[in-house]
Design a protein around this motif. Sequence first.
Motif, mmCIF file in Angstrom:
data_model
loop_
_atom_site.group_PDB
_atom_site.id
_atom_site.type_symbol
_atom_site.label_atom_id
_atom_site.label_comp_id
_atom_site.label_asym_id
_atom_site.label_seq_id
_atom_site.Cartn_x
_atom_site.Cartn_y
_atom_site.Cartn_z
ATOM 1 N N PHE A 189 0.871 -1.176 0.000
ATOM 2 C CA PHE A 189 0.000 0.000 0.000
ATOM 3 C C PHE A 189 0.909 1.228 0.000
ATOM 4 O O PHE A 189 1.800 1.350 0.852
ATOM 5 C CB PHE A 189 -0.881 -0.007 1.252
ATOM 6 N N PRO A 190 0.724 2.178 -0.941
ATOM 7 C CA PRO A 190 1.667 3.292 -1.087
ATOM 8 C C PRO A 190 1.492 4.371 -0.018
ATOM 9 O O PRO A 190 1.179 5.526 -0.313
ATOM 10 C CB PRO A 190 1.329 3.820 -2.487
ATOM 11 N N HIS A 191 1.747 4.000 1.215
ATOM 12 C CA HIS A 191 1.497 4.907 2.337
ATOM 13 C C HIS A 191 2.382 6.138 2.288
ATOM 14 O O HIS A 191 1.988 7.220 2.753
ATOM 15 C CB HIS A 191 1.710 4.162 3.665
ATOM 16 N N GLU A 192 3.571 6.018 1.704
ATOM 17 C CA GLU A 192 4.496 7.151 1.680
ATOM 18 C C GLU A 192 4.056 8.228 0.677
ATOM 19 O O GLU A 192 4.587 9.349 0.699
ATOM 20 C CB GLU A 192 5.912 6.676 1.362
ATOM 21 N N LYS A 193 3.096 7.916 -0.177
ATOM 22 C CA LYS A 193 2.643 8.870 -1.195
ATOM 23 C C LYS A 193 1.372 9.611 -0.790
ATOM 24 O O LYS A 193 0.893 10.468 -1.533
ATOM 25 C CB LYS A 193 2.402 8.144 -2.519
ATOM 26 N N LEU A 194 0.814 9.263 0.356
ATOM 27 C CA LEU A 194 -0.453 9.843 0.794
ATOM 28 C C LEU A 194 -0.268 10.627 2.084
ATOM 29 O O LEU A 194 0.577 10.284 2.918
ATOM 30 C CB LEU A 194 -1.506 8.749 1.015
ATOM 31 N N GLU A 195 -1.084 11.636 2.256
ATOM 32 C CA GLU A 195 -1.063 12.420 3.487
ATOM 33 C C GLU A 195 -1.846 11.687 4.573
ATOM 34 O O GLU A 195 -2.931 11.151 4.314
ATOM 35 C CB GLU A 195 -1.689 13.792 3.241
ATOM 36 N N ALA A 196 -1.314 11.674 5.771
ATOM 37 C CA ALA A 196 -1.986 11.007 6.884
ATOM 38 C C ALA A 196 -3.136 11.854 7.418
ATOM 39 O O ALA A 196 -3.071 13.090 7.415
ATOM 40 C CB ALA A 196 -0.990 10.734 8.008
ATOM 41 N N ALA A 197 -4.190 11.176 7.866
ATOM 42 C CA ALA A 197 -5.254 11.872 8.572
ATOM 43 C C ALA A 197 -4.694 12.454 9.863
ATOM 44 O O ALA A 197 -3.682 11.973 10.402
ATOM 45 C CB ALA A 197 -6.399 10.906 8.879
ATOM 46 N N ARG A 198 -5.342 13.487 10.370
ATOM 47 C CA ARG A 198 -4.840 14.142 11.585
ATOM 48 C C ARG A 198 -4.850 13.201 12.784
ATOM 49 O O ARG A 198 -3.966 13.252 13.640
ATOM 50 C CB ARG A 198 -5.677 15.384 11.882
ATOM 51 N N THR A 199 -5.870 12.372 12.869
ATOM 52 C CA THR A 199 -5.998 11.445 13.985
ATOM 53 C C THR A 199 -6.175 10.033 13.456
ATOM 54 O O THR A 199 -7.007 9.807 12.570
ATOM 55 C CB THR A 199 -7.203 11.803 14.875
ATOM 56 N N ALA A 200 -5.411 9.106 13.971
ATOM 57 C CA ALA A 200 -5.527 7.711 13.555
ATOM 58 C C ALA A 200 -6.728 7.057 14.219
ATOM 59 O O ALA A 200 -6.829 7.056 15.451
ATOM 60 C CB ALA A 200 -4.251 6.955 13.914
ATOM 61 N N GLN A 201 -7.630 6.516 13.404
ATOM 62 C CA GLN A 201 -8.783 5.781 13.909
ATOM 63 C C GLN A 201 -8.512 4.289 13.719
ATOM 64 O O GLN A 201 -8.712 3.741 12.636
ATOM 65 C CB GLN A 201 -10.051 6.205 13.160
ATOM 66 N N VAL A 202 -8.050 3.640 14.774
ATOM 67 C CA VAL A 202 -7.697 2.226 14.696
ATOM 68 C C VAL A 202 -8.974 1.382 14.718
ATOM 69 O O VAL A 202 -9.794 1.528 15.624
ATOM 70 C CB VAL A 202 -6.772 1.826 15.861
ATOM 71 N N PRO A 203 -9.187 0.508 13.735
ATOM 72 C CA PRO A 203 -10.385 -0.340 13.737
ATOM 73 C C PRO A 203 -10.488 -1.159 15.020
ATOM 74 O O PRO A 203 -9.459 -1.559 15.588
ATOM 75 C CB PRO A 203 -10.181 -1.235 12.512
ATOM 76 N N GLU A 219 5.166 -3.217 6.765
ATOM 77 C CA GLU A 219 4.335 -2.307 5.993
ATOM 78 C C GLU A 219 3.033 -2.972 5.557
ATOM 79 O O GLU A 219 2.969 -4.193 5.400
ATOM 80 C CB GLU A 219 5.113 -1.813 4.770
ATOM 81 N N PRO A 220 1.992 -2.176 5.321
ATOM 82 C CA PRO A 220 0.701 -2.745 4.912
ATOM 83 C C PRO A 220 0.700 -3.179 3.453
ATOM 84 O O PRO A 220 1.412 -2.614 2.606
ATOM 85 C CB PRO A 220 -0.278 -1.590 5.135
ATOM 86 N N ALA A 221 -0.129 -4.173 3.178
ATOM 87 C CA ALA A 221 -0.405 -4.597 1.812
ATOM 88 C C ALA A 221 -1.696 -3.938 1.338
ATOM 89 O O ALA A 221 -2.558 -3.582 2.144
ATOM 90 C CB ALA A 221 -0.544 -6.118 1.749
ATOM 91 N N TRP A 222 -1.815 -3.790 0.049
ATOM 92 C CA TRP A 222 -3.047 -3.266 -0.536
ATOM 93 C C TRP A 222 -3.880 -4.440 -1.036
ATOM 94 O O TRP A 222 -3.405 -5.269 -1.817
ATOM 95 C CB TRP A 222 -2.722 -2.322 -1.689
ATOM 96 N N ASP A 223 -5.125 -4.532 -0.560
ATOM 97 C CA ASP A 223 -6.057 -5.571 -0.994
ATOM 98 C C ASP A 223 -7.146 -4.912 -1.827
ATOM 99 O O ASP A 223 -8.101 -4.343 -1.276
ATOM 100 C CB ASP A 223 -6.663 -6.282 0.223
ATOM 101 N N PRO A 224 -7.042 -4.948 -3.148
ATOM 102 C CA PRO A 224 -8.035 -4.281 -3.989
ATOM 103 C C PRO A 224 -9.427 -4.875 -3.860
ATOM 104 O O PRO A 224 -10.426 -4.159 -3.969
ATOM 105 C CB PRO A 224 -7.487 -4.472 -5.413
ATOM 106 N N ASP A 225 -9.530 -6.201 -3.653
ATOM 107 C CA ASP A 225 -10.840 -6.838 -3.552
ATOM 108 C C ASP A 225 -11.627 -6.330 -2.353
ATOM 109 O O ASP A 225 -12.843 -6.143 -2.422
ATOM 110 C CB ASP A 225 -10.698 -8.359 -3.462
ATOM 111 N N PHE A 226 -10.923 -6.123 -1.228
ATOM 112 C CA PHE A 226 -11.579 -5.650 -0.012
ATOM 113 C C PHE A 226 -11.443 -4.141 0.174
ATOM 114 O O PHE A 226 -11.899 -3.613 1.187
ATOM 115 C CB PHE A 226 -11.011 -6.381 1.213
#
Length: 255
Positions: A189-203, A219-226
Amino acid sequence: MQLTTATGYARALSPRLVVGMATTSHDVRAVQRLRYRVFVENLGLTALKRADGLDSDEFDEHCDHLVVRDVDSLKIVGTYRLLSPAGARRLGRVYSENEFDLGRLNGLRGRMVEAGRACVHPDYRGGSVLMMLWAGLLDYVRRQHCDYFVGCASISLADGGHNAVAVYDTLRRTHLAPAEYRVTPHLPFPHEKLEAARTAQVPPLLKGYLRSGAWICGEPAWDPDFDSADLFVLLPLANMDARYARHYGVEELAA
C-alpha cells in the motif's frame, strides 16, 4: 446462558448469545451467507459478488469456523475463520500468503493459528459479539497447543487511504515486531505517497489485538478486492497482559 465451544469449554458471558464451532455443512453455508451480507451487501465489495450469495473459497473446507449465535433465533450473528497448523499443512499455505511473504515465520508454522474473515451481523454490532469471538479465538489457539495467533487486520480505504496512513505511522512507532518477525507485502500500500489523517482511527478488531500484546509485522499490503490496507498481525500468547486475559476469561493463556 453460557459460552460453549465444540470441546465443551464453557463460561457465562451473555444472556442472549452463545459462541461455539460450526459443526455441519448447513452451519458453514450460514457463515458464508453472513460473510456475503457483510462484505458484499453492506460494505459493497463487488469483487466478491456471486450469484449464489455466498462468500466462499478453497480455504473454507480446511478451516474451522467459530460462530456466535442468537440463542432465541439460533441465527449465526458473528464468525471467525480459523486455520490450524494441520489445516495449513493440508493446503500448503496460509491465507495471508496471498498478500505477504512470510518466509521469516517458517519456524513458527507448526505453532500458529491463522484467523480471518471476521464479521458481525449489522444488527448485533456494539462489542458483545466481537468480545465473544475474541475469547473463542484465544480458547481455540490454546486447544490447538499453539503459541501464536496471526492474521491480516484490514483498514478501510473509503476515505482515500488517509486513515490507513495515520494508523500505520502510529503503530510502526509503538507496536512494530522485532526484525526477525517482519514480513513483506506482495502489493504494498503506497502509504508514503499519501497524506496522513490528523488522527488515527484504529479499527476495533485491530485495537483489540494490540491491547492484547500483538505486533504489526511491517508495511501494509493493498487488498483491492476488499478495498483495504492490510497489516499482518502476530500475537505471541506470551505477550498477553494477564489483566487483559482475565477480562476475557482466559487467564491460563497468560501463564
